[in-house]
Motif scaffolding. Structure first.
Motif, PDB file in Angstrom:
ATOM      1  N   GLY A  10      -6.666  -5.933  -1.734  1.00  0.00           N
ATOM      2  CA  GLY A  10      -5.496  -6.112  -1.187  1.00  0.00           C
ATOM      3  C   GLY A  10      -5.491  -5.575   0.024  1.00  0.00           C
ATOM      4  O   GLY A  10      -4.687  -5.820   0.870  1.00  0.00           O
ATOM      5  N   MET A  11      -5.587  -3.946  -0.138  1.00  0.00           N
ATOM      6  CA  MET A  11      -5.617  -2.984   0.941  1.00  0.00           C
ATOM      7  C   MET A  11      -6.253  -3.488   2.280  1.00  0.00           C
ATOM      8  O   MET A  11      -5.896  -3.297   3.359  1.00  0.00           O
ATOM      9  CB  MET A  11      -5.942  -1.556   0.490  1.00  0.00           C
ATOM     10  CG  MET A  11      -5.867  -0.394   1.399  1.00  0.00           C
ATOM     11  SD  MET A  11      -6.214   0.953   0.578  1.00  0.00           S
ATOM     12  CE  MET A  11      -7.815   1.361   1.706  1.00  0.00           C
TER      13      MET A  11
ATOM     14  N   THR B 119      -4.303  -6.127   8.779  1.00  0.00           N
ATOM     15  CA  THR B 119      -3.482  -7.463   9.445  1.00  0.00           C
ATOM     16  C   THR B 119      -2.194  -6.942  10.083  1.00  0.00           C
ATOM     17  O   THR B 119      -1.770  -7.207  11.153  1.00  0.00           O
ATOM     18  CB  THR B 119      -3.283  -8.271   8.196  1.00  0.00           C
ATOM     19  OG1 THR B 119      -4.467  -9.024   7.558  1.00  0.00           O
ATOM     20  CG2 THR B 119      -2.308  -9.647   8.623  1.00  0.00           C
ATOM     21  N   MET B 120      -1.402  -6.300   9.225  1.00  0.00           N
ATOM     22  CA  MET B 120      -0.048  -5.600  10.057  1.00  0.00           C
ATOM     23  C   MET B 120      -0.278  -4.632  10.797  1.00  0.00           C
ATOM     24  O   MET B 120       0.128  -4.421  11.968  1.00  0.00           O
ATOM     25  CB  MET B 120       0.579  -5.228   8.703  1.00  0.00           C
ATOM     26  CG  MET B 120       1.301  -6.328   8.029  1.00  0.00           C
ATOM     27  SD  MET B 120       2.688  -5.994   7.061  1.00  0.00           S
ATOM     28  CE  MET B 120       1.865  -4.924   5.593  1.00  0.00           C
ATOM     29  N   GLY B 121      -1.230  -3.597  10.344  1.00  0.00           N
ATOM     30  CA  GLY B 121      -1.467  -2.308  11.171  1.00  0.00           C
ATOM     31  C   GLY B 121      -2.645  -2.674  12.502  1.00  0.00           C
ATOM     32  O   GLY B 121      -2.451  -1.935  13.539  1.00  0.00           O
ATOM     33  N   GLY B 122      -3.187  -3.696  12.404  1.00  0.00           N
ATOM     34  CA  GLY B 122      -4.263  -3.885  13.613  1.00  0.00           C
ATOM     35  C   GLY B 122      -3.667  -4.990  14.388  1.00  0.00           C
ATOM     36  O   GLY B 122      -3.550  -5.101  15.421  1.00  0.00           O
TER      37      GLY B 122
ATOM     38  N   ARG C  67       9.172  -2.213   8.355  1.00  0.00           N
ATOM     39  CA  ARG C  67      10.128  -2.411   7.511  1.00  0.00           C
ATOM     40  C   ARG C  67       9.524  -2.668   6.281  1.00  0.00           C
ATOM     41  O   ARG C  67      10.192  -2.623   5.123  1.00  0.00           O
ATOM     42  CB  ARG C  67      10.855  -3.688   8.049  1.00  0.00           C
ATOM     43  CG  ARG C  67      11.582  -3.429   9.333  1.00  0.00           C
ATOM     44  CD  ARG C  67      12.608  -4.769   9.446  1.00  0.00           C
ATOM     45  NE  ARG C  67      11.674  -5.846  10.091  1.00  0.00           N
ATOM     46  CZ  ARG C  67      11.594  -6.382  11.429  1.00  0.00           C
ATOM     47  NH1 ARG C  67      12.004  -5.387  12.151  1.00  0.00           N
ATOM     48  NH2 ARG C  67      10.705  -7.285  11.544  1.00  0.00           N
ATOM     49  N   VAL C  68       8.527  -3.567   6.203  1.00  0.00           N
ATOM     50  CA  VAL C  68       7.689  -3.784   4.886  1.00  0.00           C
ATOM     51  C   VAL C  68       7.593  -2.780   4.132  1.00  0.00           C
ATOM     52  O   VAL C  68       7.474  -2.319   2.765  1.00  0.00           O
ATOM     53  CB  VAL C  68       6.321  -4.532   5.281  1.00  0.00           C
ATOM     54  CG1 VAL C  68       5.443  -4.525   3.694  1.00  0.00           C
ATOM     55  CG2 VAL C  68       6.644  -6.178   5.695  1.00  0.00           C
ATOM     56  N   ASP C  69       6.739  -1.478   4.901  1.00  0.00           N
ATOM     57  CA  ASP C  69       6.387  -0.417   4.090  1.00  0.00           C
ATOM     58  C   ASP C  69       7.771   0.479   3.678  1.00  0.00           C
ATOM     59  O   ASP C  69       7.652   1.116   2.452  1.00  0.00           O
ATOM     60  CB  ASP C  69       5.659   0.698   5.144  1.00  0.00           C
ATOM     61  CG  ASP C  69       4.269   0.464   5.402  1.00  0.00           C
ATOM     62  OD1 ASP C  69       3.872  -0.687   4.522  1.00  0.00           O
ATOM     63  OD2 ASP C  69       3.623   0.528   6.265  1.00  0.00           O
TER      64      ASP C  69
ATOM     65  N   VAL D  14       1.507 -10.741   0.775  1.00  0.00           N
ATOM     66  CA  VAL D  14       2.313 -11.780   1.023  1.00  0.00           C
ATOM     67  C   VAL D  14       3.196 -11.737   2.342  1.00  0.00           C
ATOM     68  O   VAL D  14       3.105 -12.678   2.835  1.00  0.00           O
ATOM     69  CB  VAL D  14       3.198 -11.882  -0.353  1.00  0.00           C
ATOM     70  CG1 VAL D  14       4.332 -13.073   0.004  1.00  0.00           C
ATOM     71  CG2 VAL D  14       2.494 -12.250  -1.371  1.00  0.00           C
ATOM     72  N   PRO D  15       3.830 -10.579   2.540  1.00  0.00           N
ATOM     73  CA  PRO D  15       4.306 -10.478   3.855  1.00  0.00           C
ATOM     74  C   PRO D  15       3.433 -10.493   5.117  1.00  0.00           C
ATOM     75  O   PRO D  15       3.943 -10.826   6.081  1.00  0.00           O
ATOM     76  CB  PRO D  15       5.545  -9.097   3.727  1.00  0.00           C
ATOM     77  CG  PRO D  15       4.872  -8.544   2.616  1.00  0.00           C
ATOM     78  CD  PRO D  15       4.166  -9.493   1.408  1.00  0.00           C
ATOM     79  N   ALA D  16       2.446  -9.709   4.796  1.00  0.00           N
ATOM     80  CA  ALA D  16       1.265  -9.748   5.728  1.00  0.00           C
ATOM     81  C   ALA D  16       0.766 -10.888   6.278  1.00  0.00           C
ATOM     82  O   ALA D  16       0.830 -11.462   7.442  1.00  0.00           O
ATOM     83  CB  ALA D  16       0.261  -8.904   5.186  1.00  0.00           C
ATOM     84  N   PHE D  17       0.727 -12.105   5.123  1.00  0.00           N
ATOM     85  CA  PHE D  17      -0.005 -13.386   5.546  1.00  0.00           C
ATOM     86  C   PHE D  17       1.421 -14.027   6.282  1.00  0.00           C
ATOM     87  O   PHE D  17       0.748 -14.890   7.375  1.00  0.00           O
ATOM     88  CB  PHE D  17      -0.317 -14.073   4.202  1.00  0.00           C
ATOM     89  CG  PHE D  17      -0.692 -15.648   4.326  1.00  0.00           C
ATOM     90  CD1 PHE D  17      -2.179 -15.699   4.774  1.00  0.00           C
ATOM     91  CD2 PHE D  17       0.245 -16.390   4.328  1.00  0.00           C
ATOM     92  CE1 PHE D  17      -2.375 -16.939   4.986  1.00  0.00           C
ATOM     93  CE2 PHE D  17      -0.477 -17.733   4.392  1.00  0.00           C
ATOM     94  CZ  PHE D  17      -1.654 -18.049   4.812  1.00  0.00           C
ATOM     95  N   ILE D  18       2.340 -14.063   5.649  1.00  0.00           N
ATOM     96  CA  ILE D  18       3.309 -14.885   6.364  1.00  0.00           C
ATOM     97  C   ILE D  18       3.685 -14.188   7.755  1.00  0.00           C
ATOM     98  O   ILE D  18       3.800 -15.160   8.742  1.00  0.00           O
ATOM     99  CB  ILE D  18       4.739 -14.792   5.369  1.00  0.00           C
ATOM    100  CG1 ILE D  18       4.573 -15.315   4.034  1.00  0.00           C
ATOM    101  CG2 ILE D  18       5.813 -15.347   6.046  1.00  0.00           C
ATOM    102  CD1 ILE D  18       5.621 -15.311   3.087  1.00  0.00           C
TER     103      ILE D  18
END
Length: 212
Positions: free
Chosen positions: A130-131, A137-140, A153-155, A194-198
């Motif tokens: 998952g990591m 995805t979110m950080g790059g 916000r997710v973190d 999940v939030p990363a994909f969405i």
């Protein structure tokens, strides 16, 4: 002994909780010998983290920063990178699992300590899957494309609103086992997928960061 609660030494546990380190959680339950093993495992974990976090992010940020308005091409690259991240995670997870036993062979551990240490490594071999997806995805991709607030916000919600309070209560109030606390401390690496994909596939993160 590893069967004893790892909250018996308050100083060690305060350090272990604040750092979220291998040596802390293991050392609080197994003593100095296990702390040394935990440091070795942490080095391997750090190397795996570099592979699934740093390298993919650079490539993701590079194409996002250079986007010149071809949105469909951007979407294609984004989906391709997400697949690569997931595949990379599966490969790293498998390697981490296969290397667990050889890694433990470098250390002289009691049977109970070895069993629990192997359980920790098994947890990490799953977590890294998952990591390797959600972090790049979110950080790059998303941060590289101009949206740094989404990951923040997710973190904030997942780490400080869920993982840290539950881990603290489990370790110091509810008497969870070390394995249960380790799972809880790393659970965010999985459910943040999940939030990363969405968020990534909505493409609201796309910003024009360069002038024509």
């Amino acid at each position: 002994r590893m069967e004893e609660s790892f909250v018996s030494d308050s100083d060690m546990n305060a350090f272990s909780f604040s750092s979220k380190s291998w040596s802390a959680v293991l050392g609080a339950g197994g003593g100095v010998g296990v702390v040394r093993w935990g440091r070795g495992a942490a080095c391997c974990w750090g190397a795996a983290g570099l592979a699934c976090w740093g390298l993919p992010c650079w490539g993701a940020a590079g194409f996002a920063l250079g986007w010149g308005g071809i949105l469909e091409k951007l979407k294609e690259y984004t989906r391709t990178l997400q697949v690569l991240f997931a595949v990379l995670g599966l490969v790293l997870g498998l390697l981490y699992f296969l290397l667990s036993t050889p890694l433990l062979s470098f250390y002289t551990l009691e049977p109970a300590t070895r069993d629990l240490a192997w359980s920790f490594l098994l947890v990490q071999s799953v977590v890294i899957v998952g990591m390797s997806y959600q972090m790049p995805t979110m950080g790059g991709i998303m941060r590289g494309g101009g949206d740094a607030k989404y990951q923040m916000r997710v973190d904030l919600i997942s780490i400080w609103g869920i993982v840290v309070p539950l881990s603290f209560c489990g370790a110091f109030l509810w008497g969870w086992s070390p394995l249960a606390v380790v799972i809880c401390m790393n659970a965010d690496q999985l459910f943040k997928c999940v939030p990363a994909f969405i968020g990534c596939n909505r493409f609201r993160w796309v910003r024009r960061l360069v002038k024509d």
